[in-house]
Design a protein around this motif. Structure first.
Motif, mmCIF file in Angstrom:
data_model
loop_
_atom_site.group_PDB
_atom_site.id
_atom_site.type_symbol
_atom_site.label_atom_id
_atom_site.label_comp_id
_atom_site.label_asym_id
_atom_site.label_seq_id
_atom_site.Cartn_x
_atom_site.Cartn_y
_atom_site.Cartn_z
ATOM 1 N N ILE A 2 41.031 25.496 42.208
ATOM 2 C CA ILE A 2 41.861 24.833 43.215
ATOM 3 C C ILE A 2 41.182 25.116 44.546
ATOM 4 N N GLU A 3 40.872 24.062 45.277
ATOM 5 C CA GLU A 3 40.185 24.237 46.557
ATOM 6 C C GLU A 3 40.978 23.532 47.633
ATOM 7 N N LYS A 4 41.309 24.261 48.687
ATOM 8 C CA LYS A 4 42.034 23.604 49.782
ATOM 9 C C LYS A 4 41.832 24.364 51.091
ATOM 10 N N THR A 5 42.046 23.641 52.175
ATOM 11 C CA THR A 5 42.029 24.249 53.502
ATOM 12 C C THR A 5 43.382 23.966 54.132
ATOM 13 N N ILE A 6 44.049 25.030 54.549
ATOM 14 C CA ILE A 6 45.412 24.864 55.075
ATOM 15 C C ILE A 6 45.492 25.461 56.489
ATOM 16 N N PRO A 7 46.391 24.935 57.305
ATOM 17 C CA PRO A 7 46.527 25.546 58.641
ATOM 18 C C PRO A 7 47.161 26.923 58.539
ATOM 19 N N VAL A 8 46.838 27.805 59.452
ATOM 20 C CA VAL A 8 47.492 29.127 59.494
ATOM 21 C C VAL A 8 48.944 28.920 59.900
ATOM 22 N N ALA A 9 49.863 29.293 59.027
ATOM 23 C CA ALA A 9 51.303 29.134 59.300
ATOM 24 C C ALA A 9 52.064 30.097 58.392
ATOM 25 N N PRO A 10 52.133 31.367 58.759
ATOM 26 C CA PRO A 10 52.830 32.324 57.900
ATOM 27 C C PRO A 10 54.326 32.012 57.825
ATOM 28 N N SER A 11 54.959 32.332 56.693
ATOM 29 C CA SER A 11 56.384 31.999 56.566
ATOM 30 C C SER A 11 57.221 32.802 57.562
ATOM 31 N N CYS A 12 56.704 33.958 58.025
ATOM 32 C CA CYS A 12 57.454 34.753 59.006
ATOM 33 C C CYS A 12 57.493 34.061 60.374
ATOM 34 N N GLY A 13 56.607 33.093 60.582
ATOM 35 C CA GLY A 13 56.549 32.404 61.877
ATOM 36 C C GLY A 13 56.168 33.337 63.019
ATOM 37 N N CYS A 14 55.571 34.470 62.663
ATOM 38 C CA CYS A 14 55.376 35.510 63.682
ATOM 39 C C CYS A 14 54.160 35.243 64.575
ATOM 40 N N GLU A 15 54.225 35.828 65.744
ATOM 41 C CA GLU A 15 53.121 35.784 66.702
ATOM 42 C C GLU A 15 53.016 37.163 67.333
ATOM 43 N N ALA A 16 51.840 37.452 67.898
ATOM 44 C CA ALA A 16 51.590 38.818 68.395
ATOM 45 C C ALA A 16 52.658 39.278 69.395
ATOM 46 N N TRP A 17 53.121 38.367 70.253
ATOM 47 C CA TRP A 17 54.085 38.797 71.286
ATOM 48 C C TRP A 17 55.465 39.141 70.699
ATOM 49 N N HIS A 18 55.720 38.763 69.449
ATOM 50 C CA HIS A 18 57.023 39.074 68.823
ATOM 51 C C HIS A 18 57.281 40.572 68.733
ATOM 52 N N ILE A 19 56.236 41.364 68.987
ATOM 53 C CA ILE A 19 56.450 42.820 69.004
ATOM 54 C C ILE A 19 57.580 43.171 69.978
ATOM 55 N N TRP A 20 57.729 42.399 71.039
ATOM 56 C CA TRP A 20 58.808 42.680 72.011
ATOM 57 C C TRP A 20 60.181 42.472 71.363
ATOM 58 N N ASN A 21 60.319 41.443 70.537
ATOM 59 C CA ASN A 21 61.621 41.210 69.885
ATOM 60 C C ASN A 21 61.945 42.351 68.925
ATOM 61 N N HIS A 22 60.915 42.849 68.229
ATOM 62 C CA HIS A 22 61.130 44.009 67.349
ATOM 63 C C HIS A 22 61.541 45.233 68.176
ATOM 64 N N LEU A 23 60.923 45.356 69.362
ATOM 65 C CA LEU A 23 61.246 46.488 70.237
ATOM 66 C C LEU A 23 62.713 46.403 70.673
ATOM 67 N N TYR A 24 63.140 45.203 71.024
ATOM 68 C CA TYR A 24 64.543 45.014 71.428
ATOM 69 C C TYR A 24 65.475 45.380 70.263
ATOM 70 N N ASP A 25 65.166 44.853 69.088
ATOM 71 C CA ASP A 25 66.038 45.116 67.923
ATOM 72 C C ASP A 25 66.104 46.602 67.600
ATOM 73 N N ALA A 26 64.984 47.300 67.814
ATOM 74 C CA ALA A 26 64.970 48.744 67.534
ATOM 75 C C ALA A 26 65.834 49.485 68.545
ATOM 76 N N ILE A 27 65.676 49.142 69.828
ATOM 77 C CA ILE A 27 66.391 49.888 70.877
ATOM 78 C C ILE A 27 67.876 49.516 70.910
ATOM 79 N N ARG A 28 68.175 48.237 70.863
ATOM 80 C CA ARG A 28 69.575 47.819 71.029
ATOM 81 C C ARG A 28 70.357 47.818 69.704
ATOM 82 N N ASN A 29 69.669 47.518 68.597
ATOM 83 C CA ASN A 29 70.408 47.331 67.342
ATOM 84 C C ASN A 29 70.054 48.339 66.256
ATOM 85 N N GLY A 30 69.196 49.294 66.581
ATOM 86 C CA GLY A 30 68.861 50.350 65.614
ATOM 87 C C GLY A 30 68.078 49.872 64.404
#
Ligand SMILES: NC(=O)c1ccc[n+]([C@@H]2O[C@H](COP(=O)([O-])OP(=O)(O)OC[C@H]3O[C@@H](n4cnc5c(N)ncnc54)[C@H](O)[C@@H]3O)[C@@H](O)[C@H]2O)c1
Length: 355
Positions: free
Chosen positions: A298-326
């Motif tokens: 099976i040979e294919k080329t697909i665009p990068v699109a992880p199911s998590c939809g994550c991007e490097a800057w999302h680290i800030w959202n994780h930081l918020y969830d850790a500090i405010r929501n434990g």
């Protein structure tokens, strides 16, 4: 109204990371964070920041003043690398949350001191390994986990360019060099992609194009206890680059040239391979070389699109969830300390059996 209770940040170091990255990334977090204070000995940089932020954050030239600012909940450290550990520990001691840029420390001793401080002030220290949330890295992890490549035995990671770089990141006395600059990101990726404790690590460092005295070309090979090899190279002296990711499994492979697409070639997972044995005798004179069975590629080329939809800057959202929501922060202190431990070994440009 965003529905978030903004975390009030005191930003330390208004340079390429602080001004260039933290400011714009926080702007994407939909009100989870708010800058209230800035600290840089060059206070004109803070004024520049305020102009772009269109608010009047309090300006300090001395870190001690920022530590005494009662409104600051979270200190974001984006000053030069050698100060990270000491500033992080002082921030924790002042009762603040601390978010520290990579490299979290420039020696293993510093990293251990940070770990000890984080144990004394649990849940307060957060490490900015933001590339953990890069789309391509995450998409590749998903594909590896799906099993279509079979048993992944070797991974090649590359970050290549050619730069006659002349800033402090090229000077040893300032904590520069590729191992401290790009190293923490790609060493962190390597340790995660290994999916096993390290058995051996080998490295070579070289100075090619940067004009300081620190290395700008770094080659590292990790071998896991699971037998997997990670061969990583970060170079500011490679005029022609190689693909950023190459993943080899016993049923297929994946290549990403520039993290925008993934090229895949793998045997159809439905195909059960024949149970064949190697033969000692000479093959028939007309026999071909190679596969006795037809492999259903099976040979294919697909665009990068992880199911998590994550991007490097999302680290800030994780930081918020850790500090405010434990919610547990996805990067643990032990993982960060391990990155520094291997960075210190790698800097010696030698071979280690892990102990
Ligand atoms: N996570 C990432 O993707 C990423 C990207 C770039 C840089 N970084 C990291 O960010 C850090 C800063 O890098 P940079 O490129 O922004 O450096 P820079 O030289 O552009 O900026 C550093 C800033 O810190 C200020 N500063 C110096 N001493 C200070 C002190 N005692 N207190 C407060 N401020 C002080 C300087 O005046 C300058 O404004 C480095 O450790 C680097 O590794 C991380």
């Amino acid at each position: 109204m965003s529905g978030f209770k903004p975390i009030k940040i005191g930003l330390v170091g208004i340079g390429r990371a602080g001004y260039g990255m933290h400011l714009s990334e926080v702007g994407k977090t939909e009100g989870r964070f708010e800058f209230v204070a800035l600290c840089d000995p060059e206070t004109s940089r803070c004024e520049e920041f305020n102009k772009r932020y269109k608010r009047s954050c309090r300006i300090y030239s001395d870190y001690e003043e920022l530590l005494n600012d009662a409104e600051v909940e979270l200190i974001s450290l984006a000053l030069r690398s050698p100060e990270h550990a000491d500033y992080a520990i002082r921030g924790l001691e002042a009762g603040k949350y601390v978010f520290v840029e990579k490299p979290i420390a420039v020696s293993y001793e510093q990293a251990l001191a940070m770990k000890a401080a984080s144990e004394k002030y649990p849940g307060k220290l957060f490490l900015r390994h933001n590339r953990r949330f890069e789309p391509c890295y995450n998409h590749i992890r998903e594909i590896m986990a799906s099993g279509i490549l079979g048993n992944v035995y070797q991974i090649r990671l590359r970050r290549h360019n050619y730069q006659r770089r002349d800033d402090w990141q090229t000077l040893i006395e300032c904590g520069g060099g590729m191992s401290n600059n790009w190293g923490p990101h790609i060493i962190d990726h390597s340790l995660r992609l290994l999916e096993s404790p390290v058995k051996k690590v080998w490295s070579r460092l070289r100075k090619v194009a940067a004009v300081g005295d620190a290395e700008d070309h770094l080659t590292v090979i990790f071998e896991g206890e699971n037998g997997r090899m990670i061969d990583m190279e970060i170079s500011g002296g490679a005029a022609l680059g190689e693909p950023v990711y190459r993943i080899y499994g016993d049923r297929g492979a994946l290549v990403s040239q520039d993290e925008s697409e993934l090229q895949l070639r793998y045997i159809n997972p439905e195909q059960k391979l024949m149970d064949i044995k190697a033969k000692k005798e000479s093959p028939p004179i007309t026999a071909s070389f190679g596969n006795p069975e037809k492999l259903e590629w099976i040979e294919k080329t697909i665009p990068v699109a992880p199911s998590c939809g994550c991007e490097a800057w999302h680290i800030w959202n994780h930081l918020y969830d850790a500090i405010r929501n434990g919610v547990p922060f996805p990067i643990t202190i032990d993982e960060g300390v391990e990155v520094v431990k291997y960075t210190a070994m790698i800097k010696q440009g030698t071979e280690f059996e892990n102990r």
